[in-house]
Design a protein around this motif. Structure first.
Motif, PDB file in Angstrom:
ATOM      1  N   ALA B  61       0.841  -1.192   0.000  1.00 20.51           N
ATOM      2  CA  ALA B  61       0.000   0.000   0.000  1.00 20.51           C
ATOM      3  C   ALA B  61       0.882   1.251   0.000  1.00 20.51           C
ATOM      4  CB  ALA B  61      -0.899  -0.011   1.230  1.00 20.51           C
ATOM      5  N   VAL B  62       0.576   2.169  -0.884  1.00 19.59           N
ATOM      6  CA  VAL B  62       1.363   3.402  -0.966  1.00 19.59           C
ATOM      7  C   VAL B  62       0.403   4.593  -0.940  1.00 19.59           C
ATOM      8  CG1 VAL B  62       2.908   4.792  -2.401  1.00 19.59           C
ATOM      9  CG2 VAL B  62       3.199   2.304  -2.305  1.00 19.59           C
ATOM     10  N   VAL B  63       0.701   5.558  -0.080  1.00 14.46           N
ATOM     11  CA  VAL B  63      -0.054   6.811  -0.070  1.00 14.46           C
ATOM     12  C   VAL B  63       0.870   7.884  -0.638  1.00 14.46           C
ATOM     13  CG1 VAL B  63      -1.135   8.564   1.372  1.00 14.46           C
ATOM     14  CG2 VAL B  63      -1.439   6.132   1.921  1.00 14.46           C
ATOM     15  N   ASN B  64       0.519   8.384  -1.799  1.00 13.97           N
ATOM     16  CA  ASN B  64       1.361   9.391  -2.453  1.00 13.97           C
ATOM     17  C   ASN B  64       0.749  10.774  -2.261  1.00 13.97           C
ATOM     18  OD1 ASN B  64       3.076  10.851  -3.998  1.00 13.97           O
ATOM     19  ND2 ASN B  64       2.730   9.716  -5.910  1.00 13.97           N
ATOM     20  N   LEU B  65       1.332  11.551  -1.344  1.00 17.22           N
ATOM     21  CA  LEU B  65       0.799  12.891  -1.081  1.00 17.22           C
ATOM     22  C   LEU B  65       1.340  13.905  -2.091  1.00 17.22           C
ATOM     23  CD1 LEU B  65       0.986  12.997   2.832  1.00 17.22           C
ATOM     24  CD2 LEU B  65      -0.963  12.419   1.372  1.00 17.22           C
ATOM     25  N   ASP B  66       2.178  13.428  -3.011  1.00 14.42           N
ATOM     26  CA  ASP B  66       2.804  14.302  -4.012  1.00 14.42           C
ATOM     27  C   ASP B  66       2.496  13.755  -5.401  1.00 14.42           C
ATOM     28  OD1 ASP B  66       4.459  16.125  -5.280  1.00 14.42           O
ATOM     29  OD2 ASP B  66       6.298  15.005  -4.820  1.00 14.42           O
ATOM     30  N   PRO B  67       1.180  13.625  -5.732  1.00 11.55           N
ATOM     31  CA  PRO B  67       0.810  12.910  -6.958  1.00 11.55           C
ATOM     32  C   PRO B  67       1.261  13.628  -8.230  1.00 11.55           C
ATOM     33  CG  PRO B  67      -1.135  13.877  -5.913  1.00 11.55           C
ATOM     34  CD  PRO B  67       0.017  14.124  -4.988  1.00 11.55           C
ATOM     35  N   GLN B  68       1.434  14.960  -8.159  1.00 11.41           N
ATOM     36  CA  GLN B  68       1.834  15.689  -9.361  1.00 11.41           C
ATOM     37  C   GLN B  68       3.333  15.652  -9.588  1.00 11.41           C
ATOM     38  OE1 GLN B  68      -0.654  16.578 -11.215  1.00 11.41           O
ATOM     39  NE2 GLN B  68      -2.035  15.980  -9.555  1.00 11.41           N
ATOM     40  N   GLY B  69       4.086  15.423  -8.508  1.00  8.93           N
ATOM     41  CA  GLY B  69       5.530  15.474  -8.605  1.00  8.93           C
ATOM     42  C   GLY B  69       6.089  14.387  -9.509  1.00  8.93           C
ATOM     43  N   ALA B  70       7.001  14.776 -10.386  1.00  8.60           N
ATOM     44  CA  ALA B  70       7.541  13.826 -11.359  1.00  8.60           C
ATOM     45  C   ALA B  70       8.377  12.750 -10.668  1.00  8.60           C
ATOM     46  CB  ALA B  70       8.396  14.578 -12.384  1.00  8.60           C
ATOM     47  N   ILE B  71       9.202  13.176  -9.705  1.00  4.84           N
ATOM     48  CA  ILE B  71      10.089  12.205  -9.048  1.00  4.84           C
ATOM     49  C   ILE B  71       9.274  11.204  -8.243  1.00  4.84           C
ATOM     50  CG2 ILE B  71      12.056  11.928  -7.521  1.00  4.84           C
ATOM     51  CD1 ILE B  71      12.910  14.744  -8.261  1.00  4.84           C
ATOM     52  N   ALA B  72       8.219  11.726  -7.544  1.00  8.13           N
ATOM     53  CA  ALA B  72       7.363  10.836  -6.770  1.00  8.13           C
ATOM     54  C   ALA B  72       6.725   9.802  -7.680  1.00  8.13           C
ATOM     55  CB  ALA B  72       6.293  11.634  -6.039  1.00  8.13           C
ATOM     56  N   ARG B  73       6.247  10.266  -8.845  1.00 10.64           N
ATOM     57  CA  ARG B  73       5.606   9.334  -9.786  1.00 10.64           C
ATOM     58  C   ARG B  73       6.597   8.274 -10.246  1.00 10.64           C
ATOM     59  NH1 ARG B  73       2.201  13.273 -12.665  1.00 10.64           N
ATOM     60  NH2 ARG B  73       3.911  13.489 -14.104  1.00 10.64           N
ATOM     61  N   GLN B  74       7.816   8.746 -10.534  1.00 10.15           N
ATOM     62  CA  GLN B  74       8.826   7.789 -11.003  1.00 10.15           C
ATOM     63  C   GLN B  74       9.168   6.765  -9.914  1.00 10.15           C
ATOM     64  OE1 GLN B  74      12.733   9.243 -11.966  1.00 10.15           O
ATOM     65  NE2 GLN B  74      13.325   7.107 -12.404  1.00 10.15           N
ATOM     66  N   PHE B  75       9.218   7.288  -8.681  1.00 13.14           N
ATOM     67  CA  PHE B  75       9.534   6.418  -7.555  1.00 13.14           C
ATOM     68  C   PHE B  75       8.487   5.301  -7.434  1.00 13.14           C
ATOM     69  CE2 PHE B  75       8.973   5.399  -3.024  1.00 13.14           C
ATOM     70  CZ  PHE B  75      10.229   4.877  -2.763  1.00 13.14           C
ATOM     71  N   VAL B  76       7.212   5.711  -7.534  1.00 12.96           N
ATOM     72  CA  VAL B  76       6.134   4.721  -7.439  1.00 12.96           C
ATOM     73  C   VAL B  76       6.248   3.705  -8.582  1.00 12.96           C
ATOM     74  CG1 VAL B  76       3.629   4.399  -7.551  1.00 12.96           C
ATOM     75  CG2 VAL B  76       4.593   6.276  -6.198  1.00 12.96           C
ATOM     76  N   GLN B  77       6.551   4.220  -9.775  1.00 17.49           N
ATOM     77  CA  GLN B  77       6.704   3.307 -10.920  1.00 17.49           C
ATOM     78  C   GLN B  77       7.835   2.309 -10.696  1.00 17.49           C
ATOM     79  OE1 GLN B  77       7.228   5.417 -14.615  1.00 17.49           O
ATOM     80  NE2 GLN B  77       5.118   6.220 -14.533  1.00 17.49           N
ATOM     81  N   ASP B  78       8.966   2.842 -10.214  1.00 17.82           N
ATOM     82  CA  ASP B  78      10.111   1.972  -9.956  1.00 17.82           C
ATOM     83  C   ASP B  78       9.779   0.894  -8.933  1.00 17.82           C
ATOM     84  OD1 ASP B  78      11.494   3.427 -11.721  1.00 17.82           O
ATOM     85  OD2 ASP B  78      12.916   4.337 -10.287  1.00 17.82           O
TER      86      ASP B  78
END
Ligand SMILES: Nc1ncnc2c1ncn2[C@@H]1O[C@H](COP(=O)(O)OP(=O)(O)OP(=O)(O)O)[C@@H](O)[C@H]1O
Ligand SMILES: [Mg+2]
Lengths: 330, 424
Positions: B61-78
């Motif tokens: 389970a991941v809660v991403n409070l920075d959904p627009q951030g590019a690095i956060a998105r990449q991190f989740v993808q990785d």
């Protein structure tokens, strides 16, 4: 001869009930000592104290010079106990049982195996040694029970009614084993029984036990001699104390006494017809045959009716009856 | 006299008794399998959290409070690309709720400023929110993997940053252009790599959920939940094996023979305890072995012995000892063998229930009356110690009070039992 066992005023109370009431005796090394007494006499209780199974309430005893309460471990190394009840592990084989009981005395390896072979031979069960004890007949179980007390070659062996519920064949095996142990190995043995034949056959000296006390202790010969020329029990009607005096003055009669009425005589019958009451008279004779002839003459002279007549054989059974007025077994 | 003779003798008797063997080894097994199966049916997939380690694509389970951030998105993808994980995105409230209802055991929280701070080369912290009853070793695994992904990203960022800096310097001062050869770039990358190792941009911390203690539901983690409890239950049931074997020995008269032998009574009782004590250790090893090997094959979670093998071994030994001493107490209190199999066995089941051996201790302890009663039975301390070691990753330093209490119980049981036991 050295003394192997010495008991002094041993007492055991179960609550208020005194099962053993101050028993003293001593026993020589190499002796086969009999404890003869009826059910509940206190034989097992006495043996339990001597083997350290029960603490005496008071009194003391020494075995091989060691005090049974103060030096129990030294005492226990010298003795073997064959309990009255089978004391075996039924699901294990005879050999496994003997191995275990030998091992608790520190035997092991080849010497243990040798001793187990030896006792199996003594009780004649070598061929069935690997069968589970529960598959044995009653007599065979008894024999294993005895063997288990022998593996460590005790100097003093306590056999508590080893022949109870045993067929004649096994009984003979047991007798032979006991004699062999005593004669060939010099084992001292305390043998408990309420069969006087066994005690007569096996024992040098016998203590007769009743209600927690030793009431006589001697060689069988001397005990039987207590009966003197013989003992006659006669039941007579219309007997009284005047006649008793006359009876005791008869030739060959040493003494005569009226025994207390047996329990089974019904009091209400006595009350209705007191003249028909039976008196049981014990006559100690100097010579039983002569006394008997005189007794018959006496009965005829006074026109008495005989209700019963019994001449006691010169054996321990008679001695017991003579001493207690009771039969050894009902 | 040698205690091994007693052990050999009692084991020979024991293994001839099919029922006793069944009781000791087969029954616990059946219980564990049935209860694990039932629990799984009633809880659906959520309960199977301990299988995360095994499953190739376990959900995280991941809660991403920075959904627009590019690095956060990449991190989740990785993270999602990791063979071990399948990322499930949650809103924070939903995640907290799921955690409270034990639908999930933990979630990863990505802060609002994750991308922006990293873009400026500033350190950020990821948080893993973990249910207090969650399996510690699984949490460790998750932390390691998240850490790995975070390291990759921060290294990448730092190298990119380094190259950007060099580009800027080059633009400002063309004179040094010649020095920007491949060798220099490699050197720079290496330095950045070292720096990121020493001062990672992304760190991870672990914390408990914000929900108040009382609202939280404990985590039921199939095998991890049932096996320790049943282990305690059945180990304590073997107290009646000690009692029965002693009373049988007395009834058969064999005890009288032993009392007449040159052995002290205390040694005699100890020799009666030793065979069952050792057998109980074998029983524990067997239950755990089955928990670790057979349960996964049947589709349940595997059972581990926790982070500290020493704590597990000592706990097992103390539990086995306590149960054997309890056997002496029972033998000293009851009169007949019948009472051992009847009354005292029933009491052992009740005590097992109170002690959290059937339902985990934290369930029992939430009910006021049961909670008080449970403190009176040794099973409570046994189950708590096991749960702490096995599922909470605690070690000897954390659980020793429980072990001490169990030892005190053992001493009490042995003392009262030996003084009450009648050898006749
Ligand atoms: N544990 C006990 N508690 C109370 N009374 C007992 C106990 N053991 C024995 N007794 C009593 O003590 C008396 C003596 O019993 P004991 O067993 O010694 O007799 P015994 O001579 O061996 O009899 P038997 O020939 O039947 O074996 C009996 O009256 C018996 O009821
Ligand atoms: Mg007796």
């Amino acid at each position: 001869m050295s003394t192997i066992l010495e008991a002094n005023q041993l007492v055991k109370k179960y609550g208020e009930f005194q099962a053993v009431k101050g028993v003293s005796f001593s026993m020589d090394e190499g002796e086969v000592f009999g404890l003869l007494g009826p059910n509940g006499a206190g034989k097992t209780t006495l043996i339990s104290m001597l083997t350290g199974v029960l603490q005496p309430t008071s009194g003391e005893a020494r075995i091989g010079g060691f005090d049974i309460t103060r030096e129990p471990l030294q005492v226990k190394r010298l003795i073997g106990l064959v309990p009255q009840d089978l004391a075996l592990y039924p699901t294990l084989s005879a050999r496994a049982n003997l191995n275990f009981f030998g091992s608790i005395y520190g035997l092991r390896g080849a010497s243990l195996a040798e001793r187990v072979d030896d006792v199996l031979q003594i009780v004649a069960l070598s061929d069935r040694q690997n069968d589970a004890v529960e598959k044995f007949s009653g007599g065979m179980k008894r024999r294993v029970n005895i063997a288990a007390g022998l593996v460590h070659q005790p100097r003093l062996l306590f056999l508590d009614e080893p022949t109870v519920g045993v067929d004649p064949q096994s009984r003979n095996h047991i007798f032979e084993s006991v004699q062999k142990l005593n004669r060939e190995r010099g084992t001292s043995i305390v043998y408990t029984s309420h069969y006087m034949e066994e005690v007569e056959l096996l024992c040098n000296r016998v203590a007769i036990v009743d209600q927690g006390q030793i009431i006589a202790l001697d060689t069988i010969k001397n005990l039987v001699a207590m009966l003197g020329g013989g003992v006659i029990h006669v039941g007579l009607r219309q007997f009284d104390s005047a006649l008793l005096v006359k009876l005791s003055q008869q030739p060959a009669v040493q003494s005569a006494e009226i025994l207390p009425a047996p329990m089974e005589s019904k009091p209400d019958v006595d009350a209705e017809a007191p003249e028909s009451a039976i008196s049981l008279i014990k006559i100690e004779a100097l010579h039983s045959q002569e006394a008997l002839v005189n007794l018959i003459q006496f009965i005829n002279d006074y026109d008495l009716a005989i209700a019963s007549l019994e001449i006691l054989e010169p054996n321990l059974e008679s001695v017991f009856l003579h001493l207690t007025g009771k039969k050894l077994r009902e | 006299m040698n205690i091994w003779n007693f052990i050999k003798k009692d084991w020979a008797i024991f293994f001839k008794d099919r029922g006793a063997v069944l009781w000791l080894f087969i029954l616990p097994l059946i219980f564990i399998i049935i209860f694990s199966g039932l629990a799984r049916l009633s809880m659906g997939d959520a309960g199977a959290s301990s299988s995360e380690e095994k499953d190739d694509r376990a959900p995280i389970a991941v809660v991403n409070l920075d959904p627009q951030g590019a690095i956060a998105r990449q991190f989740v993808q990785d993270l999602d690309r990791q063979p071990a994980f399948r990322v499930q995105l949650y809103e924070q409230e939903a995640a907290e709720e799921s955690l409270r209802k034990v639908k999930i055991a933990r979630y990863l929280l990505i802060p609002v400023d994750f991308s922006s701070r990293l873009a400026q080369g500033q350190a950020v912290t990821l948080t893993i929110v973990v249910h207090p009853d969650a399996d510690a070793s699984t949490t460790q695994t998750v932390m390691r993997l998240v850490n790995g992904v975070a390291n990759d990203i921060s290294l990448e960022l730092q190298i990119l940053d380094g190259i950007r800096q060099m580009g800027e310097m080059q633009a400002n001062n063309p004179a040094v252009q010649s020095s920007f050869n491949a060798e220099r770039i490699m050197q720079q990358a290496k330095e950045q790599f070292e720096r990121s190792r020493l001062t990672p941009l992304i760190s991870i911390n672990e914390r408990a959920p914000q929900t108040a203690e009382k609202e939280r539901e404990p985590l039921l983690d199939l095998s991890q939940s049932f096996v320790p409890g049943f282990c305690v239950l059945f180990v304590f049931l073997s107290a009646s094996t000690v009692a029965r074997s002693l009373l049988e020995e007395r009834k058969s008269g064999a005890l009288r023979r032993l009392v007449a032998a040159p052995i002290t009574r205390a040694a005699l009782l100890a020799s009666k305890m030793a065979p069952v004590f050792l057998l109980t250790l074998v029983q524990i090893a067997f239950i755990f072995l089955v928990g670790a090997t057979l349960l996964p094959v049947l589709g349940f979670g595997s059972l581990s012995i926790g982070q500290s093998p020493l704590a597990w071994v000592l706990t097992s030994i103390v539990i086995a000892l306590c149960s054997t001493c309890l056997g002496i107490l029972i033998a000293g209190l009851v009169r007949t063998e019948g009472q051992v199999s009847g009354l005292s066995s029933a009491l052992l089941w009740v005590a097992g229930f109170l002690g959290g051996a059937i339902f985990p201790p934290f369930i029992i302890q939430r009910m006021p009356v049961l909670n008080v009663l449970s403190r009176l039975v040794p099973q409570s301390y046994a189950t708590t110690a096991y749960y702490d070691v096995l599922t909470r990753g605690k070690d000897l330093l954390d659980i020793w009070p429980n072990l001490l209490i169990l030892l005190a119980f053992s001493a009490l049981f042995f003392f009262v039992g030996t003084s009450r036991f009648k050898f006749e």
